[in-house]
Design an enzyme around this catalytic site. Structure first.
Site, PDB file in Angstrom:
ATOM      1  NE  ARG A  17      -3.606   2.537   2.257  1.00  0.00           N
ATOM      2  CZ  ARG A  17      -4.336   3.028   3.236  1.00  0.00           C
ATOM      3  NH1 ARG A  17      -4.395   2.408   4.400  1.00  0.00           N
ATOM      4  NH2 ARG A  17      -5.017   4.145   3.073  1.00  0.00           N
ATOM      5  CG  HIS A  18      -0.782   4.911  -1.239  1.00  0.00           C
ATOM      6  ND1 HIS A  18      -0.946   5.798  -0.203  1.00  0.00           N
ATOM      7  CD2 HIS A  18      -2.026   4.541  -1.606  1.00  0.00           C
ATOM      8  CE1 HIS A  18      -2.224   5.979   0.048  1.00  0.00           C
ATOM      9  NE2 HIS A  18      -2.908   5.219  -0.800  1.00  0.00           N
ATOM     10  CB  SER A  21      -2.079  10.588   0.521  1.00  0.00           C
ATOM     11  OG  SER A  21      -3.351  10.492   1.140  1.00  0.00           O
ATOM     12  CB  VAL A  22      -1.808  15.694   1.582  1.00  0.00           C
ATOM     13  CG1 VAL A  22      -2.494  16.901   2.195  1.00  0.00           C
ATOM     14  CG2 VAL A  22      -0.331  15.997   1.306  1.00  0.00           C
ATOM     15  CB  ALA A  23      -6.375  12.948   1.214  1.00  0.00           C
ATOM     16  CB  THR A  30      -8.307   9.739  -0.320  1.00  0.00           C
ATOM     17  OG1 THR A  30      -7.931  10.087   1.000  1.00  0.00           O
ATOM     18  CG2 THR A  30      -7.364  10.423  -1.297  1.00  0.00           C
ATOM     19  CD  GLU A  96      -8.707   3.221  -2.271  1.00  0.00           C
ATOM     20  OE1 GLU A  96      -9.053   2.145  -2.803  1.00  0.00           O
ATOM     21  OE2 GLU A  96      -8.240   3.290  -1.119  1.00  0.00           O
ATOM     22  NE  ARG A 124     -13.753  -1.780   7.446  1.00  0.00           N
ATOM     23  CZ  ARG A 124     -12.526  -1.828   6.937  1.00  0.00           C
ATOM     24  NH1 ARG A 124     -11.952  -0.737   6.482  1.00  0.00           N
ATOM     25  NH2 ARG A 124     -11.879  -2.966   6.859  1.00  0.00           N
ATOM     26  CG  ASN A 167     -11.220   0.775   0.337  1.00  0.00           C
ATOM     27  OD1 ASN A 167     -11.705  -0.028   1.125  1.00  0.00           O
ATOM     28  ND2 ASN A 167     -11.175   2.071   0.597  1.00  0.00           N
TER      29      ASN A 167
END
Length: 212
Positions: A17-18, A21-23, A30, A96, A124, A167
């Site tokens: 997973r990356h 992030s800013v978000a 996001t 995503e 979820r 996700n």
């Protein structure tokens, strides 16, 4: 007698997973927003690369989504591995999950508009989607064909890196591990986390390791 001295083909799929992030840092939904990495996110991606480098990983192919946070994370990981020349293929199918009307909202604002219980269900559950967005089932429907057509054949020829999103990786893990909708609801993948699968010659999963 002539002996075949070729090393056996290893077939590993490495999912990362990356980084943050800013978000992510701001607690926003996001989805398809193209949010850049924070400094912490860059460090998380570099750390994932170093952990893989410690185990002497070398990839024959790599894949990312089309979003900046995954692309940059992939580059940082490959740089840490000493493979800056390996250019990942980018696929929108690995983007995503689309959060629709939730995109860009924080949890407080979303809860105020739709209610906390409804928001948690959208986040979820497998089958329910936020307004104008995707459910996890929708995400599975676009990611699995991409995996079968492109990623899995690459894995059959060597070790492959995929850098993507929480996700969409949940959707892929669901398919790989044959998880039920109830089981996938509880699956979490932290930013910068690594999952490794060893595939047999018939494409089934032989072994799995989780790092983070």
């Amino acid at each position: 007698m002539i002996h075949d001295c070729k090393a056996p083909v290893t077939r590993h799929l490495v999912l990362v997973r990356h980084g943050q992030s800013v978000a992510n840092r701001s607690g926003l939904f996001t989805g398809l927003l193209d949010s850049p990495l924070t400094e912490q996110g860059r460090m998380e991606a570099e750390a994932a690369g170093r952990r893989l480098a410690e185990r002497s990983w070398r990839f024959s192919a790599a894949f990312t989504s089309t979003l900046t946070r995954a692309i940059v994370s992939g580059r940082l990981i490959l740089d840490a591995l000493g493979q800056p020349g390996l250019v990942p293929q980018r696929f929108a199918a690995l983007d995503e999950r689309d959060y629709g009307d939730l995109s860009g909202l924080d949890k407080i604002a979303a809860d105020a508009r739709w209610g906390a219980e409804r928001i948690e269900t959208w986040r979820r559950s497998y089958a329910e989607a936020p307004p104008n967005g995707e459910s996890l089932r929708d995400t599975v429907a676009r990611i699995v064909p991409c995996y079968l057509r492109t990623i899995q054949p690459a894995v059959m020829g060597g070790d492959v890196l995929v850098v993507a999103h929480g996700n969409c990786l949940r959707a892929l893990v669901m398919a790989l591990e044959d998880l039920s909708p109830a089981e996938v609801e509880h699956l979490e993948l932290a930013t910068g986390s690594v999952r490794i699968y060893e595939l047999a010659a018939d494409t089934t999963i032989k072994a799995r390791w989780i790092d983070g």
